[in-house]
Design a protein around this motif. Sequence first.
Motif, PDB file in Angstrom:
ATOM      1  N   LEU A   8       0.860  -1.182   0.000  1.00  0.00           N
ATOM      2  CA  LEU A   8       0.000   0.000   0.000  1.00  0.00           C
ATOM      3  C   LEU A   8       0.897   1.233   0.000  1.00  0.00           C
ATOM      4  CD1 LEU A   8      -3.156  -0.086   0.212  1.00  0.00           C
ATOM      5  CD2 LEU A   8      -2.888   0.514   2.632  1.00  0.00           C
ATOM      6  N   GLU A   9       0.607   2.186  -0.894  1.00  0.00           N
ATOM      7  CA  GLU A   9       1.425   3.403  -0.916  1.00  0.00           C
ATOM      8  C   GLU A   9       0.684   4.530  -1.638  1.00  0.00           C
ATOM      9  OE1 GLU A   9       5.671   2.912  -1.085  1.00  0.00           O
ATOM     10  OE2 GLU A   9       5.801   4.399  -2.696  1.00  0.00           O
TER      11      GLU A   9
ATOM     12  N   TYR B 183      -2.116   3.367  -4.160  1.00  0.00           N
ATOM     13  CA  TYR B 183      -1.736   2.228  -4.991  1.00  0.00           C
ATOM     14  C   TYR B 183      -1.655   0.995  -4.100  1.00  0.00           C
ATOM     15  CZ  TYR B 183      -0.648   5.558  -8.665  1.00  0.00           C
ATOM     16  OH  TYR B 183      -0.745   6.538  -9.624  1.00  0.00           O
ATOM     17  N   GLU B 184      -2.121  -0.118  -4.641  1.00  0.00           N
ATOM     18  CA  GLU B 184      -2.218  -1.338  -3.843  1.00  0.00           C
ATOM     19  C   GLU B 184      -1.745  -2.542  -4.645  1.00  0.00           C
ATOM     20  OE1 GLU B 184      -5.528  -3.655  -1.030  1.00  0.00           O
ATOM     21  OE2 GLU B 184      -6.188  -2.134  -2.466  1.00  0.00           O
TER      22      GLU B 184
ATOM     23  N   GLN C 231      -7.483   2.024 -11.714  1.00  0.00           N
ATOM     24  CA  GLN C 231      -6.702   1.213 -12.651  1.00  0.00           C
ATOM     25  C   GLN C 231      -6.484  -0.155 -12.028  1.00  0.00           C
ATOM     26  OE1 GLN C 231      -3.650   4.582 -13.537  1.00  0.00           O
ATOM     27  NE2 GLN C 231      -3.246   3.028 -15.084  1.00  0.00           N
ATOM     28  N   ASN C 232      -6.429  -1.183 -12.875  1.00  0.00           N
ATOM     29  CA  ASN C 232      -6.290  -2.544 -12.363  1.00  0.00           C
ATOM     30  C   ASN C 232      -5.481  -3.358 -13.361  1.00  0.00           C
ATOM     31  OD1 ASN C 232      -7.442  -4.605 -10.283  1.00  0.00           O
ATOM     32  ND2 ASN C 232      -7.709  -5.598 -12.264  1.00  0.00           N
TER      33      ASN C 232
ATOM     34  N   ARG D 276      -3.083  -2.129  -8.406  1.00  0.00           N
ATOM     35  CA  ARG D 276      -4.259  -1.252  -8.509  1.00  0.00           C
ATOM     36  C   ARG D 276      -3.938   0.183  -8.136  1.00  0.00           C
ATOM     37  NH1 ARG D 276      -9.577  -4.313  -5.863  1.00  0.00           N
ATOM     38  NH2 ARG D 276     -10.209  -5.313  -7.811  1.00  0.00           N
ATOM     39  N   LYS D 277      -4.670   1.107  -8.742  1.00  0.00           N
ATOM     40  CA  LYS D 277      -4.747   2.478  -8.256  1.00  0.00           C
ATOM     41  C   LYS D 277      -6.184   2.704  -7.800  1.00  0.00           C
ATOM     42  CE  LYS D 277      -4.638   6.121 -11.052  1.00  0.00           C
ATOM     43  NZ  LYS D 277      -4.094   7.204 -11.909  1.00  0.00           N
ATOM     44  N   VAL D 278      -6.316   3.259  -6.584  1.00  0.00           N
ATOM     45  CA  VAL D 278      -7.628   3.317  -5.940  1.00  0.00           C
ATOM     46  C   VAL D 278      -7.921   4.735  -5.445  1.00  0.00           C
ATOM     47  CG1 VAL D 278      -9.016   2.394  -4.029  1.00  0.00           C
ATOM     48  CG2 VAL D 278      -7.358   0.916  -5.187  1.00  0.00           C
TER      49      VAL D 278
END
Length: 343
Positions: A133-134, A141-142, A164-165, A153-155
Motif C-alpha cells: 500500500l502506498e 496504490y495497492e 486502474q487494475n 491497482r490504483k484506488v
Amino acid sequence: MYSIKAFIITILSVTIISCGNSTPQKPSLSITTDAKSNITILGETINLSIKNPKGIEISAISYTLNGEPVDASLKLDNVLLGIQTVKATVSIGDASEVIETKITILNNQSPKVYGYKIINEYPHDISSYTQGLEFHNGELYESTGQYGESKLRKVDYKTGEVLQNKAIGNQYFGEGLTIMNDHIYQLTWQENIGFVYDVNTFEKKSSFTYGKSKEGWGICNDGINIYKSDGTEQIWLLNPETLVEDSKLQVYTNKGKIIGMNELEYVNGKIYANRYQKNGVAIINPKNGAIEGVIDFSPLHNLVQQHAGLDVLNGIAYNPDTKTLFVTGKRWDKLFEVEVFEK
C-alpha cells in the motif's frame, strides 16, 4: 502493552583463512573479546585481542568490522545491529593469516510503545488480499496476493473505487510495492522476481531477481534507497539503478532479533514494518536496524466485517498531504486513517 519476543543469539564459530604464499598453519590463533558470549550493546566499547596458545611470533595485527578498519579498542557507535563480522589480519614473518569471529550487537534501548487514534474509516475491497500500500500524488496504490488473484491497482481511497487494475499472472503471488521516479516496483513472494511498471500507464518496463534473499515480502523507498524485506529479520538495500541487493539491515531490539518483517513504508526518516501475523507495526531506524517503537493495531481486526476469509493486518501507507497513516488488512472491508502518538 505491545509484547516483543526476544531471541537468544548463538555466536558463530571462528574460522581461519590463509592468504599470501605461506603454507597454512594448523588453526591455533583466534579472536577474543571481553564481551560475554560475544554479545554486546550499541554504544559500548569492546576490546579485541588474539588468542595465541602456541606462542607464534606475531609482527603485526590489524582489525576490521564488516570490512572497515577499527582499533583493538572498538567503540560501537554508528554501527549496524545484529550479527557482524570482525576480522584480524595477523602478520607472521613474511606471511599473514586472516581470522574472523562474529559479534552480536543489540540496541541500547527498549522500543517505545505508541498508540493511535482513528481519524476516518473508508471502504476497502473485501476481496483484496492486501500486500502493499502506498500513496503517490494523492492517490492510493495497492498490490494484492494469492495465486490467480494477484494484481496491481490504483484506488480512490475515499470511495474505494478502482481507477486502474492490472493482473500480474496466475503463476505469481503478489507482494509489496513502492513508487519512485515514476516507476512502480512490485514484488512476488517465492518466484524470485519483481516487476517495474510505468506509474501512469501500468505498462511493465522490466523485471529483476532477488539474488541473496529467497523471498519477496515488503518494499519501500526514501527517494534514494530501496528497502526490501524477505520475512526474516533482514531488510535488504537495493541498488536503485540495478536493483541488486547491495547490503542489508538486521532488525533488532535490546533483547535480540525480530523476524517476520512484512509490508514496509518509509515515514519521516523511519521504516514502518508490519510484523506478519502480529497485527502490529515496528518502527525501525534505517541507519542501524534498531526497532525504536511498536504500534499495536490488533483492535482494528474487530472493527471490520468478520468472515471466513478474513486475515491479518497488512498494509501501511503514509499520506504526505494529510500527514496521517492509513492501514488495512488482507480481505478487510475498511481502510483506517489514523494518527499515531507516543504513550
